[in-house]
Design a protein around this motif. Sequence first.
Motif, PDB file in Angstrom:
ATOM      1  N   CYS A 160      37.658  25.087   9.157  1.00 40.88           N
ATOM      2  CA  CYS A 160      36.929  25.552  10.322  1.00 40.88           C
ATOM      3  C   CYS A 160      37.496  26.890  10.677  1.00 40.88           C
ATOM      4  N   LEU A 161      39.064  26.991  10.640  1.00 37.67           N
ATOM      5  CA  LEU A 161      39.656  28.027  11.064  1.00 37.67           C
ATOM      6  C   LEU A 161      39.372  29.303  10.275  1.00 37.67           C
ATOM      7  N   MET A 162      39.134  29.132   8.932  1.00 38.13           N
ATOM      8  CA  MET A 162      38.655  30.177   8.173  1.00 38.13           C
ATOM      9  C   MET A 162      37.385  30.666   8.198  1.00 38.13           C
ATOM     10  N   HIS A 163      36.474  29.661   8.495  1.00 37.38           N
ATOM     11  CA  HIS A 163      34.860  29.871   8.589  1.00 37.38           C
ATOM     12  C   HIS A 163      34.435  30.427   9.877  1.00 37.38           C
ATOM     13  N   ILE A 164      35.564  30.326  11.142  1.00 39.51           N
ATOM     14  CA  ILE A 164      35.486  31.057  12.384  1.00 39.51           C
ATOM     15  C   ILE A 164      35.902  32.457  12.288  1.00 39.51           C
ATOM     16  N   THR A 165      36.702  32.889  11.326  1.00 36.87           N
ATOM     17  CA  THR A 165      37.474  34.090  11.445  1.00 36.87           C
ATOM     18  C   THR A 165      36.514  35.098  11.372  1.00 36.87           C
ATOM     19  N   PRO A 166      35.238  35.134  10.532  1.00 34.35           N
ATOM     20  CA  PRO A 166      34.336  36.416  10.427  1.00 34.35           C
ATOM     21  C   PRO A 166      33.519  36.501  11.490  1.00 34.35           C
ATOM     22  N   THR A 167      33.360  35.417  12.408  1.00 34.65           N
ATOM     23  CA  THR A 167      32.658  35.609  13.963  1.00 34.65           C
ATOM     24  C   THR A 167      33.435  35.937  14.876  1.00 34.65           C
ATOM     25  N   ARG A 168      34.803  35.936  14.931  1.00 32.01           N
ATOM     26  CA  ARG A 168      35.598  36.462  15.704  1.00 32.01           C
ATOM     27  C   ARG A 168      36.291  37.955  15.445  1.00 32.01           C
ATOM     28  N   PHE A 169      35.655  38.398  14.287  1.00 32.47           N
ATOM     29  CA  PHE A 169      36.374  39.844  13.862  1.00 32.47           C
ATOM     30  C   PHE A 169      35.389  40.571  13.032  1.00 32.47           C
ATOM     31  N   LYS A 170      35.502  41.765  13.241  1.00 34.50           N
ATOM     32  CA  LYS A 170      34.586  42.607  12.297  1.00 34.50           C
ATOM     33  C   LYS A 170      34.814  42.537  10.760  1.00 34.50           C
ATOM     34  N   LYS A 171      33.746  42.514  10.028  1.00 33.03           N
ATOM     35  CA  LYS A 171      33.763  42.213   8.790  1.00 33.03           C
ATOM     36  C   LYS A 171      34.978  42.855   8.001  1.00 33.03           C
ATOM     37  N   SER A 172      35.046  44.274   8.193  1.00 33.31           N
ATOM     38  CA  SER A 172      36.043  44.935   7.504  1.00 33.31           C
ATOM     39  C   SER A 172      37.712  44.551   7.932  1.00 33.31           C
ATOM     40  N   VAL A 173      37.564  43.897   9.137  1.00 36.18           N
ATOM     41  CA  VAL A 173      38.977  43.100   9.380  1.00 36.18           C
ATOM     42  C   VAL A 173      39.027  41.673   9.149  1.00 36.18           C
ATOM     43  N   SER A 174      37.660  41.083   9.072  1.00 32.68           N
ATOM     44  CA  SER A 174      37.993  39.648   8.623  1.00 32.68           C
ATOM     45  C   SER A 174      38.295  39.405   7.430  1.00 32.68           C
ATOM     46  N   ASP A 175      37.738  40.457   6.438  1.00 38.47           N
ATOM     47  CA  ASP A 175      37.980  40.165   4.997  1.00 38.47           C
ATOM     48  C   ASP A 175      39.359  40.287   4.628  1.00 38.47           C
ATOM     49  N   LYS A 176      40.123  41.157   5.351  1.00 32.28           N
ATOM     50  CA  LYS A 176      41.433  41.202   4.902  1.00 32.28           C
ATOM     51  C   LYS A 176      42.227  40.012   5.804  1.00 32.28           C
ATOM     52  N   LEU A 177      41.970  39.720   6.996  1.00 30.09           N
ATOM     53  CA  LEU A 177      42.468  38.535   7.664  1.00 30.09           C
ATOM     54  C   LEU A 177      42.543  37.186   6.603  1.00 30.09           C
ATOM     55  N   ILE A 178      41.412  37.227   6.081  1.00 22.59           N
ATOM     56  CA  ILE A 178      41.154  35.743   5.370  1.00 22.59           C
ATOM     57  C   ILE A 178      42.228  35.775   4.416  1.00 22.59           C
ATOM     58  N   GLY A 179      42.571  36.892   3.738  1.00 20.09           N
ATOM     59  CA  GLY A 179      43.499  36.862   2.696  1.00 20.09           C
ATOM     60  C   GLY A 179      44.908  36.621   2.988  1.00 20.09           C
ATOM     61  N   TYR A 180      45.179  37.045   4.215  1.00 22.04           N
ATOM     62  CA  TYR A 180      46.486  36.988   4.952  1.00 22.04           C
ATOM     63  C   TYR A 180      46.687  35.587   5.309  1.00 22.04           C
ATOM     64  N   GLN A 181      45.506  35.048   5.681  1.00 25.45           N
ATOM     65  CA  GLN A 181      45.504  33.526   6.081  1.00 25.45           C
ATOM     66  C   GLN A 181      45.868  32.840   5.016  1.00 25.45           C
ATOM     67  N   VAL A 182      45.316  32.980   3.905  1.00 26.78           N
ATOM     68  CA  VAL A 182      45.708  32.200   2.729  1.00 26.78           C
ATOM     69  C   VAL A 182      47.062  32.087   2.396  1.00 26.78           C
ATOM     70  N   GLY A 183      47.568  33.307   2.384  1.00 26.73           N
ATOM     71  CA  GLY A 183      49.113  33.679   2.177  1.00 26.73           C
ATOM     72  C   GLY A 183      49.628  33.109   3.049  1.00 26.73           C
ATOM     73  N   ALA A 184      49.601  33.161   4.350  1.00 24.52           N
ATOM     74  CA  ALA A 184      50.442  32.706   5.427  1.00 24.52           C
ATOM     75  C   ALA A 184      50.462  30.932   5.066  1.00 24.52           C
ATOM     76  N   ALA A 185      49.117  30.400   4.760  1.00 24.62           N
ATOM     77  CA  ALA A 185      49.265  28.692   4.601  1.00 24.62           C
ATOM     78  C   ALA A 185      50.144  28.340   3.529  1.00 24.62           C
ATOM     79  N   TRP A 186      49.904  29.223   2.573  1.00 25.93           N
ATOM     80  CA  TRP A 186      51.125  28.933   1.242  1.00 25.93           C
ATOM     81  C   TRP A 186      52.527  29.018   1.739  1.00 25.93           C
ATOM     82  N   ILE A 187      52.747  30.305   2.591  1.00 25.67           N
ATOM     83  CA  ILE A 187      54.147  30.227   2.937  1.00 25.67           C
ATOM     84  C   ILE A 187      54.501  29.300   4.121  1.00 25.67           C
TER      85      ILE A 187
END
Length: 237
Positions: A160-187
């Motif tokens: 749900c957090l990942m799915h809600i990101t594109p609605t909170r941020f512009k596409k150019s921002v959310s595309d990068k943020l999702i990558g950071y989110q996955v990395g932050a989850a592993w870390i």
Amino acid sequence: YSAVFLLQLVTIIVLAVSLVLGFWKKEDASPLNEKDEKTTASENAGLFKKYEQFLTVLLFFIYTGAESSLGLWINSIMVEARHISISVSGYSTTAFYASIMAGRFISGIIVNRVGNMRMLRIGLVLGAAGSFMLIFSNNYAVIILGVSLVGLGLAPVYPCLMHITPTRFKKSVSDKLIGYQVGAAWIGGSILSAGMGVLLTRFSMGLLFPITFVLIIITFVVNEILHRNYKAIIDKV
């Protein structure tokens, strides 16, 4: 190992077939009507401040750390702190991961009706309630119930957090943020669970459940802050 190999092999085959058959192709977008234009404008008016982007990445670090820590250490807590036999304590770990699996399945079915934000709130409240039960009870039946509630509650949080990101941020921002989110989850899953082990060993094994409760509350509060700021922007559109 053979069973895991077969499951992964079947998954690869299914994905490969779906790609060949074009299941993932998007249909051509139809002309925007007035409602679509308003929705697009709202989505493009998402959060752009750096601290809000940082918070949405931090959510994954904290949440995954809480989930990984509980799954990794709960069996040790049952044996060493709650003095439950090894043959029985393993069921607590099984209950945790089984409830996550069931929760992901159920939330995937109902999330379109409930909505991401409401699903997040329900899940985090259930997770907090379950971890609160674990703090104060030594009864094994209550512990299993609490662990199951935590698993059910945490199950929809990641998707749900990942799915809600594109609605909170512009596409150019959310595309990068999702990558950071996955990395932050592993870390977060690696660092917090390892750090939890050091903390529990040095101080008290009983700290696992209070810390898990605090991490879930922090996740809830940070998500509410992001939602409040997002609503403040959208109301101006």
